[in-house]
Design a protein around this motif. Structure first.
Motif, short mmCIF file in Angstrom:
data_model
loop_
_atom_site.label_atom_id
_atom_site.label_comp_id
_atom_site.label_asym_id
_atom_site.label_seq_id
_atom_site.Cartn_x
_atom_site.Cartn_y
_atom_site.Cartn_z
N MET A 32 0.88 -1.18 0.00
CA MET A 32 0.00 0.00 0.00
C MET A 32 0.91 1.22 0.00
SD MET A 32 -2.73 1.49 2.84
CE MET A 32 -3.83 0.09 2.84
N ASP A 33 0.85 2.00 -1.08
CA ASP A 33 1.74 3.15 -1.17
C ASP A 33 1.25 4.30 -0.28
OD1 ASP A 33 -0.27 4.58 -2.54
OD2 ASP A 33 0.73 4.46 -4.47
N GLY A 34 2.04 5.35 -0.22
CA GLY A 34 1.73 6.47 0.65
C GLY A 34 0.44 7.18 0.30
N HIS A 35 0.16 7.33 -0.99
CA HIS A 35 -1.08 8.00 -1.39
C HIS A 35 -2.30 7.20 -0.92
CE1 HIS A 35 0.73 11.21 -3.70
NE2 HIS A 35 1.40 10.35 -4.43
N ALA A 36 -2.26 5.89 -1.08
CA ALA A 36 -3.39 5.05 -0.65
C ALA A 36 -3.55 5.10 0.86
CB ALA A 36 -3.19 3.61 -1.14
N PHE A 37 -2.44 5.05 1.59
CA PHE A 37 -2.53 5.14 3.04
C PHE A 37 -3.11 6.48 3.47
CE2 PHE A 37 -0.83 6.83 6.97
CZ PHE A 37 -1.36 5.93 7.88
N LEU A 38 -2.62 7.54 2.87
CA LEU A 38 -3.09 8.88 3.23
C LEU A 38 -4.59 9.01 3.00
CD1 LEU A 38 -2.17 11.69 4.18
CD2 LEU A 38 -1.69 12.23 1.79
N GLN A 58 0.93 17.71 -5.31
CA GLN A 58 -0.48 18.09 -5.40
C GLN A 58 -1.38 17.00 -4.82
OE1 GLN A 58 -1.60 21.05 -6.49
NE2 GLN A 58 -3.72 20.50 -6.09
N ARG A 59 -1.15 15.74 -5.21
CA ARG A 59 -1.97 14.64 -4.70
C ARG A 59 -1.86 14.50 -3.19
NH1 ARG A 59 -0.80 9.10 -7.29
NH2 ARG A 59 -2.45 8.49 -5.86
N GLY A 63 -4.85 14.96 -0.63
CA GLY A 63 -5.15 13.87 0.30
C GLY A 63 -5.07 14.29 1.75
N HIS A 64 -4.88 15.57 1.99
CA HIS A 64 -4.85 16.18 3.32
C HIS A 64 -3.56 15.92 4.09
CE1 HIS A 64 -8.92 17.47 2.68
NE2 HIS A 64 -9.21 16.25 2.31
N ALA A 65 -2.44 15.82 3.36
CA ALA A 65 -1.14 15.78 4.04
C ALA A 65 -0.94 17.11 4.73
CB ALA A 65 -0.02 15.54 3.03
N SER A 66 -0.25 17.08 5.85
CA SER A 66 0.01 18.30 6.61
C SER A 66 1.24 19.03 6.09
CB SER A 66 0.23 17.95 8.08
OG SER A 66 -0.90 17.28 8.58
N GLY A 67 2.05 18.34 5.32
CA GLY A 67 3.25 18.94 4.74
C GLY A 67 3.92 17.98 3.79
N TYR A 68 4.81 18.49 2.98
CA TYR A 68 5.53 17.68 1.99
C TYR A 68 6.97 18.15 1.98
CZ TYR A 68 6.19 15.01 -2.33
OH TYR A 68 6.59 14.08 -3.27
#
Length: 146
Positions: free
Chosen positions: A67-73, A100-101, A105-110
């Protein structure tokens, strides 16, 4: 508040990258407790497995097997129990679509993984100062007592 307990869930499939992160973080703030899992599925199981463990921050790689990071997020932010846990994406990808993704996906930071030891140290010092010194994060009791 550097003396307050702080726990971090590191979601990183590359064991060498995980070891480097933990080693460098211990130089910046040795009292931070780090739990490490190798992919999004393990992170999901860890966070929903019935234990009362709630990290103050999830540090998430994007490119992982199972499960990649985008799917987990996407999954974590859709779950009411996990939604308020901040997620910081730490990836080698500088691709604008990944950035952007992640925010969609509501990440708090990148943060793009630094290329040198000195840059990595500076990034971890900044992350530690921001997440432990500047922000007020919800605690398990505050979330449960809504």
């Amino acid at each position: 508040m550097p003396n307050t307990p702080f726990t971090l869930l590191l979601v990183e499939d590359e064991l060498a990258d995980a070891a480097l992160f933990q080693e460098m973080l211990s130089e910046v703030a040795e009292e931070i407790m780090v739990h490490h899992v190798e992919n999004g599925q393990e992170a999901w199981a860890f966070l929903t497995g019935g234990a009362d463990f709630r990290p103050d921050l999830v540090v998430l790689d994007l490119n992982m097997p199972v499960m990649d990071g985008h799917a987990f997020l996407r999954r974590a932010k859709a779950d009411e129990r996990l939604r308020s846990i901040p997620v910081l994406v730490l990836s080698t990808s500088e691709h604008p679509e990944d950035v952007q993704r992640s925010y969609e996906g509501h990440a708090s930071g990148y943060v793009v993984k630094p290329g040198t030891y000195a840059e990595y140290t500076r990034v971890l010092q900044t992350v530690e100062a921001y997440w432990r010194g500047v922000l007020r994060l919800p605690t398990l009791g505050e979330v449960a007592g809504r």
